[in-house]
Write a protein that holds these residues in place. Sequence first.
Motif, PDB file in Angstrom:
ATOM      1  N   ALA A  56       0.858  -1.188   0.000  1.00  0.00           N
ATOM      2  CA  ALA A  56       0.000   0.000   0.000  1.00  0.00           C
ATOM      3  C   ALA A  56       0.896   1.239   0.000  1.00  0.00           C
ATOM      4  CB  ALA A  56      -0.918   0.016   1.212  1.00  0.00           C
ATOM      5  N   PHE A  57       0.502   2.250  -0.790  1.00  0.00           N
ATOM      6  CA  PHE A  57       1.277   3.486  -0.834  1.00  0.00           C
ATOM      7  C   PHE A  57       0.383   4.621  -1.322  1.00  0.00           C
ATOM      8  CE2 PHE A  57       1.511   1.989  -5.164  1.00  0.00           C
ATOM      9  CZ  PHE A  57       1.545   3.139  -5.945  1.00  0.00           C
ATOM     10  N   TYR A  58       0.903   5.834  -1.222  1.00  0.00           N
ATOM     11  CA  TYR A  58       0.218   6.996  -1.783  1.00  0.00           C
ATOM     12  C   TYR A  58       1.247   7.949  -2.356  1.00  0.00           C
ATOM     13  CZ  TYR A  58       1.459   9.554   2.516  1.00  0.00           C
ATOM     14  OH  TYR A  58       2.137  10.143   3.547  1.00  0.00           O
ATOM     15  N   ILE A  59       0.805   8.819  -3.227  1.00  0.00           N
ATOM     16  CA  ILE A  59       1.668   9.811  -3.865  1.00  0.00           C
ATOM     17  C   ILE A  59       1.147  11.193  -3.514  1.00  0.00           C
ATOM     18  CG2 ILE A  59       2.611  10.653  -6.061  1.00  0.00           C
ATOM     19  CD1 ILE A  59       2.165   7.884  -7.225  1.00  0.00           C
ATOM     20  N   THR A  60       2.003  12.041  -2.979  1.00  0.00           N
ATOM     21  CA  THR A  60       1.601  13.391  -2.601  1.00  0.00           C
ATOM     22  C   THR A  60       1.485  14.269  -3.852  1.00  0.00           C
ATOM     23  OG1 THR A  60       3.894  14.125  -2.314  1.00  0.00           O
ATOM     24  CG2 THR A  60       2.790  13.117  -0.409  1.00  0.00           C
ATOM     25  N   GLN A  61       0.985  15.483  -3.654  1.00  0.00           N
ATOM     26  CA  GLN A  61       0.858  16.435  -4.753  1.00  0.00           C
ATOM     27  C   GLN A  61       2.220  16.845  -5.302  1.00  0.00           C
ATOM     28  OE1 GLN A  61      -1.462  19.617  -3.074  1.00  0.00           O
ATOM     29  NE2 GLN A  61      -3.395  18.453  -3.163  1.00  0.00           N
ATOM     30  N   GLU A  62       3.251  16.710  -4.470  1.00  0.00           N
ATOM     31  CA  GLU A  62       4.615  17.002  -4.936  1.00  0.00           C
ATOM     32  C   GLU A  62       5.224  15.842  -5.705  1.00  0.00           C
ATOM     33  OE1 GLU A  62       3.605  17.299  -1.814  1.00  0.00           O
ATOM     34  OE2 GLU A  62       3.394  19.476  -1.655  1.00  0.00           O
ATOM     35  N   GLY A  63       4.511  14.726  -5.781  1.00  0.00           N
ATOM     36  CA  GLY A  63       4.992  13.582  -6.540  1.00  0.00           C
ATOM     37  C   GLY A  63       5.829  12.609  -5.741  1.00  0.00           C
ATOM     38  N   LYS A  64       5.861  12.730  -4.418  1.00  0.00           N
ATOM     39  CA  LYS A  64       6.624  11.801  -3.592  1.00  0.00           C
ATOM     40  C   LYS A  64       5.780  10.580  -3.249  1.00  0.00           C
ATOM     41  CE  LYS A  64       9.691  15.166  -1.397  1.00  0.00           C
ATOM     42  NZ  LYS A  64      10.193  15.715  -0.097  1.00  0.00           N
ATOM     43  N   GLN A  65       6.413   9.414  -3.303  1.00  0.00           N
ATOM     44  CA  GLN A  65       5.746   8.147  -2.968  1.00  0.00           C
ATOM     45  C   GLN A  65       6.082   7.754  -1.527  1.00  0.00           C
ATOM     46  OE1 GLN A  65       7.057   5.235  -5.839  1.00  0.00           O
ATOM     47  NE2 GLN A  65       5.276   5.558  -7.144  1.00  0.00           N
ATOM     48  N   TYR A  66       5.034   7.406  -0.778  1.00  0.00           N
ATOM     49  CA  TYR A  66       5.220   6.955   0.596  1.00  0.00           C
ATOM     50  C   TYR A  66       4.542   5.594   0.769  1.00  0.00           C
ATOM     51  CZ  TYR A  66       6.805  11.642   1.888  1.00  0.00           C
ATOM     52  OH  TYR A  66       7.510  12.820   1.986  1.00  0.00           O
ATOM     53  N   SER A  67       5.323   4.656   1.266  1.00  0.00           N
ATOM     54  CA  SER A  67       4.765   3.338   1.580  1.00  0.00           C
ATOM     55  C   SER A  67       4.008   3.404   2.904  1.00  0.00           C
ATOM     56  CB  SER A  67       5.877   2.293   1.673  1.00  0.00           C
ATOM     57  OG  SER A  67       5.395   1.087   2.227  1.00  0.00           O
ATOM     58  N   ILE A  68       2.844   2.765   2.942  1.00  0.00           N
ATOM     59  CA  ILE A  68       2.084   2.698   4.199  1.00  0.00           C
ATOM     60  C   ILE A  68       1.921   1.242   4.654  1.00  0.00           C
ATOM     61  CG2 ILE A  68       0.877   4.890   3.897  1.00  0.00           C
ATOM     62  CD1 ILE A  68      -1.515   3.368   2.835  1.00  0.00           C
ATOM     63  N   GLY A  69       2.862   0.394   4.261  1.00  0.00           N
ATOM     64  CA  GLY A  69       2.849  -0.968   4.787  1.00  0.00           C
ATOM     65  C   GLY A  69       3.324  -2.000   3.796  1.00  0.00           C
ATOM     66  N   SER A  70       3.964  -3.041   4.327  1.00  0.00           N
ATOM     67  CA  SER A  70       4.422  -4.176   3.522  1.00  0.00           C
ATOM     68  C   SER A  70       3.419  -5.313   3.600  1.00  0.00           C
ATOM     69  CB  SER A  70       5.797  -4.641   4.004  1.00  0.00           C
ATOM     70  OG  SER A  70       6.756  -3.609   3.852  1.00  0.00           O
ATOM     71  N   VAL A  71       3.579  -6.259   2.699  1.00  0.00           N
ATOM     72  CA  VAL A  71       2.604  -7.324   2.528  1.00  0.00           C
ATOM     73  C   VAL A  71       2.442  -8.163   3.796  1.00  0.00           C
ATOM     74  CG1 VAL A  71       4.331  -8.921   1.608  1.00  0.00           C
ATOM     75  CG2 VAL A  71       1.920  -9.241   1.026  1.00  0.00           C
TER      76      VAL A  71
END
Length: 317
Positions: A111-126
Amino acid sequence: MRFWIASPISALPFFVFSLLQLTIASTSNTPQQEPCTVISAQSGNFFDLRPLTRTSASTSSSSSSSNTVHDWTARGHDYPANFTLNICAPVLSDVADVVSVSTSQKSNISAFYITQEGKQYSIGSVSTNPYFRGRKLVLVYAGGSPCPAPDGEEREKSKSSKKKKGSGYRKSTIMSHLCDRDAVRPVISFVGEVNECGYFFEVRSSAACPTAGTQALGPVSVFGIIGLVAALVYLVGGCVYQRTVMHARGWRQMPNYAVWAGLVGGVWALIRSIWDRCASKLHLPRSSYDLIGARRSSLESENRLIDALDEDWGEDA
């Protein structure tokens, strides 16, 4: 010859003990639980979340590009990012630029998300281990990107040589799976986040409904089966022994016939006694045996009267 015929009865304890050992062995050697499945400890129902797992083979054939991948997505609404995630498997999207996750762990990001600045952040591993929190079916991902330090803590450490960009914690995800039998595809809703560190989702799908699955027998079922088999062996083996060795016929072929007959007779005598006591107080007819006895007594009196009359007539003649 007598020894070989009687051996099924004498071997009954050994047979029951062997059956108990085999049953315990079969329940203790049950195959391990499949990944992404769980059995409720409260209801005993089986749940299988594997249909929610997205793989490269599950991409839509109607896509304009054959290389398009389809992870599950959830809108952030008032949160300044949307979310991409998979269930019980890593995401299919490219996560090469995710923030502060080692290269060896990037292939496990679920699971991850991308901010408006284009940075990817992981919010958890499998994770492939769903579990129940009370009656709630939950799946947790941990070990994402570092959580940001609270503002107060960051200001206090701004002049310190030990200042760190993160708080020492990593982002994680909690998904609560709810049963929705009418859902054609899962509906994933973003519920909220805490300090940009914990992210909460609600997943409604038919996969979260209980389904049929292979389950181990419970202790009550095991001993019930053992008792049933032991009773069958006792009856069949006892009848064979009584018929072949003791040359019994009819009901006497039943093992321990005298004991069972005495038990039934005692119960019947108790019922007759209770009925007679109630009948004497309520002026009701007594048991059938008493009626038969009264009828026999009446017939005997009639016969004696007829005999006496015959004798009188013979003397007069």
